[in-house]
Write an enzyme that holds these catalytic residues in place. Structure first.
Site, short mmCIF file in Angstrom:
data_model
loop_
_atom_site.label_atom_id
_atom_site.label_comp_id
_atom_site.label_asym_id
_atom_site.label_seq_id
_atom_site.Cartn_x
_atom_site.Cartn_y
_atom_site.Cartn_z
N ARG A 1 -2.10 14.48 -2.46
CA ARG A 1 -3.40 13.83 -2.52
C ARG A 1 -4.46 14.90 -2.75
O ARG A 1 -4.50 15.92 -2.04
CB ARG A 1 -3.69 13.07 -1.23
CG ARG A 1 -2.73 11.92 -0.99
CD ARG A 1 -2.80 11.42 0.44
NE ARG A 1 -4.13 10.95 0.81
CZ ARG A 1 -4.56 9.70 0.62
NH1 ARG A 1 -3.75 8.81 0.07
NH2 ARG A 1 -5.76 9.34 1.00
N ASP B 1 0.85 -1.18 0.00
CA ASP B 1 0.00 0.00 0.00
C ASP B 1 0.90 1.24 0.00
O ASP B 1 2.10 1.15 0.29
CB ASP B 1 -0.89 -0.04 1.25
CG ASP B 1 -1.75 1.20 1.39
OD1 ASP B 1 -2.29 1.65 0.37
OD2 ASP B 1 -1.87 1.71 2.51
N LYS B 2 0.34 2.38 -0.34
CA LYS B 2 1.13 3.61 -0.32
C LYS B 2 0.89 4.42 0.94
O LYS B 2 1.79 4.61 1.76
CB LYS B 2 0.83 4.48 -1.55
CG LYS B 2 1.68 5.76 -1.61
CD LYS B 2 1.26 6.67 -2.73
CE LYS B 2 0.00 7.43 -2.37
NZ LYS B 2 0.20 8.43 -1.31
N ARG C 1 -5.57 3.90 -8.57
CA ARG C 1 -7.04 3.91 -8.61
C ARG C 1 -7.61 2.51 -8.36
O ARG C 1 -8.60 2.12 -8.97
CB ARG C 1 -7.53 4.43 -9.96
CG ARG C 1 -7.19 5.87 -10.26
CD ARG C 1 -7.94 6.81 -9.36
NE ARG C 1 -7.94 8.18 -9.85
CZ ARG C 1 -8.36 9.23 -9.16
NH1 ARG C 1 -8.80 9.06 -7.93
NH2 ARG C 1 -8.33 10.43 -9.67
N LYS D 1 -17.69 16.77 -1.61
CA LYS D 1 -16.26 16.63 -1.90
C LYS D 1 -15.98 15.18 -2.27
O LYS D 1 -16.63 14.25 -1.75
CB LYS D 1 -15.41 17.04 -0.71
CG LYS D 1 -15.53 16.13 0.51
CD LYS D 1 -14.64 16.59 1.65
CE LYS D 1 -14.75 15.63 2.85
NZ LYS D 1 -13.95 16.06 4.00
N GLY E 1 -4.90 3.76 -4.22
CA GLY E 1 -6.12 4.34 -4.76
C GLY E 1 -5.92 5.75 -5.27
O GLY E 1 -6.87 6.39 -5.74
#
EC number: 7.6.2.1
Length: 1088
Positions: free
Chosen positions: A542, A344-345, A693, A508, A623
């Protein structure tokens, strides 16, 4: 209280009878009992005091090796078959069963001793929980000590806990219930003095238990190989016994009648029957070829290596007081064979501590400054927020123009920050008159804090209102609806009514989602904002897009009625709500975009570089946007400038998906069955793969794709609940204790505090564990096969009568006492090179990936080595003892003397072989080796003594054999000769291989040895008084570049950084070829 109706289905599919609807009344046990709901008792233990022994024995004898030895014991009870006493099999079997039973009992007691306070709770009961207590049933929250009846919980890891639909009926009024109003079993109550809850589901019906399912038992590749080898050994044993049974039949026909005078046959016995009985006799005699203690020894080794991981202070993260933890003891050696890492990031490679960095409002970018030529200008001065008394002093921003824009009353800027202050799930908390925010995600916390500093301070919320201080003025908004965020919607909206009565929807979310819902007049602004978003993503930030929509009062009233009906519907609730959300979240007006920074953790680039040198492929699954993912790839050394071609998969349809090469960023369509093999084939040719994504489910699908079709070991590492599926899908799951709680850790096999510790886990602990396990298996099979093959050769000299070549007590104690501890010492403490050299040469990791140290070929070589050793160990003592006499002329060539000589040669040879295999000697290893040899001679002289014979005549028949044989010089010469003939070929073979075809391990160990000699030359020069002189050659390899140095060393300053490492600063004068140079040396060495 009323009646609660809840929908209970499609949770897991495990219930025997699907429960469509559940009716219950508060504190009405008779009514609730009529539905026969499960109580809150959960059986967490497998045994009780009465069932432990039978059930545990049943489970243990389901293992093939244990059942086999029980079968052997039964055979030994048959006099016509057994040539060994029953204890030779029963004692090892009982010991193995006892060790395993103790382990199982301790594990079960831990489960049994859990809190049983809530077992009598029934569905419909109202219970009180206090702070830090576990939620022990699924509860409908009724009230709490906190304002507005809110509670704070620490949630358990589970992917399917968010499905709950119910309706509460009170005084003929119906209210919708969803997951937000439920406290699930497994949560922990935090920062809340007390709360009351109504039990909805108890015991096995709770969502946690319904969704837990059966935990997949992960087995290592070595486990699978051992199973294959054990089955092969059974076949090999059957072949040997068949061959010896045939030999017995031939011998009975040809020579058997000659011995009937001494060994009369039983009535009715013939060669065929004797051969059949001999087959089973040899199954007993040769049973040591099947390793009964193999699996127990393997578990002990794994447990020991797990302790080393837990105790490693170099993997301790002091900031969070987080040590490394091996949460499973069955996968250690698999850590030394990893080929693919899926990471994961956010929170794994990055810190997951967000900072509001830049933003775009109405087409204007803020957060950076440009000069007249369009180049960026570095801004170092912080914005002064002293005008805002509620500002967070830790907040840092550098663009003064944004503050000016807000304070001037710019409508778009005010609406921008008003949205950030209203559209979130953050909870405010005041401590000592200071305002703090409790946020579910760091992103939300950073955005709400930014709004706070720019004059829009979120102060409080109730279920019906949100209070904000806007530029010093308290404003209360009526909260009409909250449209929650989830992984499918990828957006969140709130609908509020302002003090002026105006109704507004604030939204948002991800740019790709919100752009589809903007009104057409925003096209130009959308293009400008998109350009800003791409710049932000290119900086690794992000991003989120913000939009709003004014709503009509009449439409809102009608929509809210439909929303209420949908929210209390028991069938199709999610679908109806999704339709309503889609209907109202359209024709939005674009406000702008936010960009928050998530910095890399310390040591991430260096760790990835080290792992890449070890030929480990790292795939990042995130993502984030493609540009953000690509920028992070460059930041952490996954993508490098020398990678000229970076191909991107970007398509809106499966047909439009292009082919990837070199480095890849795949999209969802590539996971379709028609394309996944092309994805795998191409991605595996790439140096770097970054998937952007991707959803949590797609992360797991990528891992499963590689795991299924590549013959390689995979590892997944993450820190949040969205990584749990990926962690469980991989061969090994690693959790990081980060900002997102313990979800990933609780689902992992190993855990620690920072990503950088992964290199130590793999390159040091993983490689050592794999090396130790392989050494253990090679040596274990070697010593057992050598022991057994001596029996095989002896069969040709005893008429295939299944007589044993060794003393029965030696057979019993060989694996239990004489050879058990030395091999455990080797398998727990050995290391080919130390941790520093393991880091310096990551290439040492490659043999584990290729499974070079132990495989089927290595097993065959081990058998051949054992065969050779057994020939020496049988025929050398046999030839030496044949027609041999003692010094006093008496005969020494009896069976007992030969048995003692053969077994003594065996013990010394296998001990010497273990010494050859040991690279790293400790005091424990020395004690185990020499202690086992001493134990052998001590036990032998004791059991062969007159006293033991007089007490147990039939059990200890070898009276006086030890003292009569081992006092003869020719016996010791025979032992020496047999040992040399067994050991010298091994030494010679290894020497030739190192000279002609050295492995990477051989080369590194040689460099380490040379380096240590240099270190000690400096040390010997420097430890003496000042101005001492020392002479040595550098480099010490004998190359043409070798030069002689005369060092004059000055006083030494030492710096202790760890218990066993010292760094030295040495000032010296180096004299070479008549020239004197002053040098400053920095030496690193290990000092015992």
């Amino acid at each position: 209280m009323g009646t609660v109706t809840s929908y209970f289905g499609q949770l897991c599919g495990q219930e025997k009878k699907k429960e469509e609807e559940r009716l219950l009344r508060a504190n009405d046990r008779p009514f609730n009992f009529s539905y026969h709901y499960a109580n809150n008792a959960i059986k967490t233990s497998k045994y009780n005091i009465f069932t432990f022994l039978p059930l545990n024995l049943f489970e243990q004898f389901r293992r093939l090796a244990n059942a086999y030895f029980l079968f052997l014991f039964c055979l030994q009870l048959i006099p016509q078959i057994s040539s060994l006493s029953w204890f030779t099999t029963m004692v090892p079997l009982i010991l193995v069963l006892a060790i395993t039973a103790v382990k199982d009992a301790s594990d079960d007691i831990v489960s049994l001793l859990r809190n049983e306070k809530w077992m009598t709770v029934q569905v419909g009961d109202i219970i009180k929980l206090e702070n830090n207590q576990f939620v022990t049933a699924d509860l409908l929250l009724l009230s709490s000590s906190e304002p507005l009846n809110l509670v704070y919980v620490e949630t358990p890891p589970n992917n399917r806990l968010d499905k709950f639909k119910g309706a509460l009926t009170v005084n003929q009024n119906t209210f919708s219930l969803d997951n937000d109003k439920l406290l699930l079993r497994g949560c922990t109550l935090r920062n809340t003095e007390w709360c009351f809850g109504l039990v909805i589901f108890g015991g096995p019906d709770t969502k946690l238990m319904q969704n837990s399912g059966k935990t997949t038992f992960k087995r290592t590749s070595i486990d699978h190989l051992m199973n294959v080898l054990v089955l092969s050994i059974f076949g090999f044993l059957a072949s040997m016994c068949s061959a010896l049974a045939i030999g017995n039949a031939v011998w009975e026909v040809k020579d058997g009648s000659t011995f009937t005078v001494f060994l009369p046959r039983e009535k009715g016995a013939n060669a065929a029957l004797t051969s059949f009985l001999t087959f089973w006799s040899y199954v007993i005699v040769l049973n040591t070829v099947v390793p009964i203690s193999l699996y127990v020894s393997v578990e002990i080794i794994r447990l020991g290596n797990s302790f080393f991981i837990n105790w490693d202070r170099k993997m301790y993260y002091p900031k969070n007081d987080t040590p490394a933890q091996a949460r499973t003891t069955t996968l250690n050696e698999e850590l030394g064979q990893i080929k693919y890492i899926f990471s994961d990031k956010t929170g794994t490679l990055t810190q997951n501590i967000m900072a509001f960095n830049k933003c775009s409002i109405n087409g204007k970018a803020y957060g950076e400054l440009f000069d007249m030529s369009g180049h960026r200008v570095e801004i170092t001065e912080r914005v002064d927020f002293s005008w805002n008394q509620l500002a967070d002093p830790k907040f840092i921003f550098h663009d003064f123009s944004l503050v000016e824009t807000v304070r001037e009353g710019n409508q778009e800027a005010n609406a921008f920050f008003r949205l950030l202050a209203l559209c979130h799930t953050v909870m405010p908390e005041e401590k000592k008159e200071e305002l703090f925010y409790q946020a579910q995600s760091p992103d939300e916390g950073a955005l709400v804090t930014a709004a706070r500093n720019f004059g829009f301070v979120f102060r409080s919320r109730t279920p019906e209102t949100i209070t904000v201080v806007e530029m010093g003025q308290h404003v209360t908004y009526e909260l009409l609806a909250v449209l929650d965020f989830n992984n499918v919607r990828k957006r969140m909206s709130v609908i509020v009514r302002g003090p002026d009565g105006k109704i507004t929807l604030y939204c948002k979310g991800a740019d790709t989602i919100l752009y589809e819902r903007l009104e057409s007049s925003c096209a130009k602004l959308m293009n400008i904002t998109t350009r800003h978003l791409n710049e932000y993503a290119g900086d690794g930030l992000r991003t989120l897009v913000l939009a709003y929509k004014d709503l009509d009062e009449r439409y809102m009233k009608e929509w809210k009625q439909r929303h209420h009906l949908a929210s209390i519907a028991m069938d199709g609730r999610e679908e109806q709500l999704d339709e309503l959300y889609e209907e109202i979240e359209k024709d939005l007006v674009l406000l702008g975009a936010t960009a928050v920074e998530d910095k890399l953790q310390d040591g991430v680039p260096q760790t990835i570089e080290q792992l890449a040198k070890a030929d480990i492929k790292i795939w990042v699954l995130t993502g984030d946007k493609q540009e953000t993912a690509e920028n992070i790839g460059y930041s952490c050394n996954m993508l490098r400038e020398e990678m000229k071609e970076i191909f991107v998969v970007a398509a809106n349809t499966a047909e439009g998906t292009p082919v990837m090469s070199t480095s890849c960023l795949p999209q969802a369509y590539a996971l379709d069955k028609s394309l996944q093999m092309e994805l795998l084939r191409t991605a595996c040719m790439c140096q770097t793969v970054i998937c952007c994504r991707v959803t949590p489910l797609q992360k797991a699908q990528v891992v499963q794709l590689v795991k299924k079709y590549k013959q390689a070991i995979t590892l997944a590492i993450g820190d949040g609940a969205n990584d749990v599926s990926m962690i469980k899908a991989a061969h090994i799951g690693v959790g990081i204790s980060g900002q997102e709680g313990m979800q990933a850790v609780l689902s992992s096999d190993f855990s620690f505090g920072q990503f950088r510790y992964l290199q130590r886990l793999l390159l040091v602990h993983g490689r050592w564990s794999y090396l130790r396990m392989c050494k253990f298996l090679q040596y274990f099979f070697y010593k057992n096969f050598t022991f057994t093959f001596v029996h095989f050769w002896y069969a040709f000299f005893c008429g295939f009568s299944a007589q044993t070549v060794y003393d029965e007590w030696f057979i019993t104690l060989y694996n239990l006492v004489y050879t058990a501890l030395p091999v455990l010492g080797l398998s727990i403490f050995d290391q080919d090179v130390n941790d520093r050299w393991s880091f310096q040469y990551p290439q040492l990791y490659a043999p584990g990936q290729l499974n070079q140290y132990f495989n089927k070929k290595a097993f065959v070589r081990c058998m051949m080595h054992s065969c050779y050793s057994s020939i020496i160990l049988f025929f050398i003592p046999w030839a030496a003892m044949y027609d041999t006499v003692r010094d006093d002329g008496k005969d020494i060539a009896d069976y007992q003397s030969f048995a003692l000589l053969a077994q003594t040669c065996l013990i010394i040879v296998v001990s010497a072989q273990l010494c050859l295999d040991t690279h790293y000697w400790t005091a424990v290893n020395q004690f185990f080796v020499w202690g086992s040899l001493a134990a052998y001679f001590a036990v032998t002289f004791t059991m062969y003594s007159n006293g033991m014979f007089l007490i147990f005549t039939s059990i200890f028949p070898f009276i006086g054999t030890a003292r009569n044989s081992l006092n003869q010089p020719n016996v010791w010469l025979t032992i020496l000769l047999a040992s040399l003939l067994c050991i010298l070929p091994v030494v010679a073979f290894r020497f030739i291989v190192i000279q002609l075809r050295p492995t990477i391990n051989d080369k590194v160990r040689e460099n380490m040895r040379k380096n240590q000699s240099i270190d000690w030359a400096f040390l010997n020069c420097c430890r003496s008084p000042a101005h001492n002189q020392g002479f040595f050659k550098f480099p010490p390899s004998g190359r043409s570049a070798e030069r002689s140095f005369l060092l004059t060393c000055h006083p030494v300053r030492q710096e202790d950084t760890h218990s066993n490492e010292k760094y030295m600063h040495v000032h010296a004068h180096a004299e070479t070829d008549g020239n004197t140079h002053t040098v400053c040396l920095y030496i690193h060495t290990h000092i015992a």
